[in-house]
Design a protein around this motif. Structure first.
Motif, PDB file in Angstrom:
ATOM      1  N   UNK A 105       0.832  -1.203   0.000  1.00 35.13           N
ATOM      2  CA  UNK A 105       0.000   0.000   0.000  1.00 35.13           C
ATOM      3  C   UNK A 105       0.866   1.252   0.000  1.00 35.13           C
ATOM      4  N   UNK A 106       1.927   1.224   0.795  1.00 38.71           N
ATOM      5  CA  UNK A 106       2.805   2.395   0.855  1.00 38.71           C
ATOM      6  C   UNK A 106       3.428   2.673  -0.508  1.00 38.71           C
ATOM      7  N   UNK A 107       3.756   1.612  -1.230  1.00 37.44           N
ATOM      8  CA  UNK A 107       4.318   1.787  -2.567  1.00 37.44           C
ATOM      9  C   UNK A 107       3.317   2.421  -3.524  1.00 37.44           C
ATOM     10  N   UNK A 108       2.021   2.304  -3.208  1.00 36.31           N
ATOM     11  CA  UNK A 108       0.975   2.931  -4.017  1.00 36.31           C
ATOM     12  C   UNK A 108       0.501   4.250  -3.391  1.00 36.31           C
ATOM     13  N   UNK A 109       1.299   4.809  -2.479  1.00 36.36           N
ATOM     14  CA  UNK A 109       0.975   6.074  -1.801  1.00 36.36           C
ATOM     15  C   UNK A 109      -0.310   5.977  -0.973  1.00 36.36           C
ATOM     16  N   UNK A 110      -0.467   4.833  -0.303  1.00 35.88           N
ATOM     17  CA  UNK A 110      -1.627   4.598   0.553  1.00 35.88           C
ATOM     18  C   UNK A 110      -1.131   4.129   1.910  1.00 35.88           C
ATOM     19  N   UNK A 111      -1.602   4.754   2.982  1.00 37.71           N
ATOM     20  CA  UNK A 111      -1.185   4.398   4.335  1.00 37.71           C
ATOM     21  C   UNK A 111      -2.301   3.655   5.055  1.00 37.71           C
ATOM     22  N   UNK A 112      -1.976   2.496   5.648  1.00 40.39           N
ATOM     23  CA  UNK A 112      -2.904   1.739   6.490  1.00 40.39           C
ATOM     24  C   UNK A 112      -2.161   1.304   7.740  1.00 40.39           C
ATOM     25  N   UNK A 113      -2.898   0.863   8.764  1.00 39.60           N
ATOM     26  CA  UNK A 113      -2.297   0.548  10.056  1.00 39.60           C
ATOM     27  C   UNK A 113      -2.192  -0.936  10.320  1.00 39.60           C
ATOM     28  N   UNK A 114      -0.973  -1.493  10.444  1.00 36.42           N
ATOM     29  CA  UNK A 114      -0.820  -2.918  10.724  1.00 36.42           C
ATOM     30  C   UNK A 114      -1.230  -3.264  12.147  1.00 36.42           C
ATOM     31  N   UNK A 115      -1.620  -4.514  12.364  1.00 39.28           N
ATOM     32  CA  UNK A 115      -2.195  -4.924  13.646  1.00 39.28           C
ATOM     33  C   UNK A 115      -1.222  -4.816  14.804  1.00 39.28           C
ATOM     34  N   UNK A 116       0.078  -4.975  14.542  1.00 37.49           N
ATOM     35  CA  UNK A 116       1.004  -4.999  15.672  1.00 37.49           C
ATOM     36  C   UNK A 116       1.070  -3.656  16.401  1.00 37.49           C
TER      37      UNK A 116
END
Length: 461
Positions: A404-415
């Motif tokens: 996602x980051x490579x596609x300029x999209x930020x999301x939050x991982x579970x850890x």
């Protein structure tokens, strides 16, 4: 005897070796085999271990650093980053990226909150008593501010006397005050997935945390009872309404069971109600079911605008003095100007109006999310600011975050939300609020859906 140095488990696909090494680092962080602060082998050591050139390893470490997985320190080596820090999974944030990472109040068309804030500031500037509002105030807030706090808490079912209210500089400050007042060497019971700010507060206070299992309804009573017996901890931090990160709302029967267990084991409860205003007609809060042992915290930041850093902590009256001492030790006193705006908005209905507008916007954004992600395993609530996306076994959360980051999209991982990051589930939290519009949100969710449909970059199992 020294520990055996880390060696990547490589299963090379069609891509270059340096990328496979970076993928292996990501996979072992996800599994808990590599931990925050751990030093990786030197470039030469790893090159010998995998049969590669030093240049290939140098490129692999550079790629891992670009992804936010490691950090290089000149003269010392390469170290695994602390991925429990949200900043570590959103490097180089800029306005060109679509942010589905942090929890943020949704942007409302016309932005009622910002318009109301501008009017409130103009009103303060014209007041004859502005000088008085520019000084210090009582550590726990003025009588009028505490009364306003009691009215705000009443909107979510918390029946509080103004004398039970401490005015804080936001819900995070209230969390620190409550945990500091209740601290003991045995530490704090927490949900196995919980708000990162609570973990940060416990860590800052040097309190060990003891994770308690969750299901789709929240804390599991049997697991809580077992944790109480095994840990000896006398404090429970939990979020029964609009749980972060899963958005679960605990049913009343489960709440009653949790209260009974806490009474049986002499456990005090710190109840996070910061997101509760977004849920219409929720079950009774724990503060209503067990007021004698519950410290209930709320704020206006999530329900109105983030700039209004004013929180309210309802606690048993006997704790008031200790909380005022803790408030004095941390911020001395909150901002009188912000507290005055908060009290004014609660009294004249502005806070409720903004809350309702944000609740409606959250509902609209949930519909956008349902249209894009409905066929995936999603847990949410109709008016939640975010959703919890459980990934299929063949996909890895950290890999998805990287894609996602490579596609300029930020999301939050579970850890980031896990009390024990090494045991984090294979899931991500997707914020629906930080996107600047529903159209931008739809673009971001479209990218996420495309990534979910795309085979993983790595064949690591």
């Amino acid at each position: 005897m020294s520990a055996r140095p880390w060696t990547p488990r490589l299963r090379r696909a069609s891509g270059p070796l340096y990328a496979a090494i970076a993928d292996a680092i990501a996979a072992d962080i996800t599994r808990g085999k590599l931990r925050a602060g751990e030093r990786l082998p030197t470039h030469r050591e790893l090159a010998e271990a995998v049969g590669a050139s030093v240049g290939t390893v140098t490129r692999a470490y550079a790629e891992a650093e670009r992804r936010g997985l490691v950090r290089g320190q000149v003269g010392s080596g390469t170290f695994v980053r602390d991925l429990t820090d949200p900043a570590s999974y959103s490097p180089m944030l800029d306005r060109s990226r679509i942010d589905l990472g942090p929890t943020a109040a949704p942007i409302v068309a016309g932005d009622l909150g910002h318009c109301a804030l501008a009017a409130a500031l103009a009103g303060l500037a014209a007041r004859a008593d502005l000088g008085a509002l520019a000084g210090y105030q009582a550590h726990g807030g003025s009588e009028a501010q505490r009364a306003a706090g009691a009215r705000w808490l009443a909107t979510t079912g918390v029946d509080a006397d103004p004398d039970e209210i401490t005015v804080c500089s936001g819900a995070q400050h209230a969390t620190v005050l409550a945990l500091a007042a209740l601290a003991s060497p045995a530490g704090v019971l927490v949900e196995e997935l919980t708000y990162p700010g609570a973990l940060a507060a416990a860590g800052w206070l040097r309190l060990p945390t003891h994770p308690v299992a969750l299901d789709e309804h929240g804390l599991v009573p049997d697991a809580l009872a077992r944790a109480c017996r095994d840990s000896g901890a006398k404090v429970l931090y939990c979020t029964p309404t609009h749980h972060n990160p899963t958005a679960a709302v605990m049913p009343k029967e489960r709440r009653l069971a949790i209260v009974d267990i806490c009474r049986e084991h002499g456990v005090s409860i710190v109840e996070n109600g910061a997101l509760a205003p977004l849920v219409a007609a929720p079950p009774p809060p724990l503060a209503a079911l067990a007021p004698e042992r519950t410290y209930h915290l709320s704020s206006l930041s999530k329900a109105t605008i983030p700039a209004l850093r004013v929180g309210f902590l309802r606690a048993p009256a006997a704790a008031r003095r200790a909380l005022e001492v803790a408030a004095a030790a941390t911020v001395w006193s909150g901002s009188p100007l912000l507290a005055e705006i908060a009290a004014q908005w609660i009294t004249d209905g502005t806070a409720a109006a903004i809350r309702d507008a944000r609740r409606a916007e959250a509902a609209a954004r949930q519909q956008v999310a349902a249209a894009r992600l409905g066929r995936w395993q999603v847990r949410s609530h109709p008016t939640a600011y975010f959703l919890w996306l459980e990934l299929p076994p063949q996909r890895r959360a950290l890999e998805l975050v990287e894609q996602a980051h490579a596609r300029d999209l930020l999301i939050g991982p579970s850890h980031v939300f896990a009390a024990r990051p090494g045991n984090a589930p294979n899931a991500v939290r997707v914020s629906l609020g930080a996107a600047r519009s529903r159209a931008e949100l739809d673009r971001g969710l479209t990218i996420l859906a495309e990534l979910l449909d795309t085979p993983a970059w790595s064949a690591l199992q």
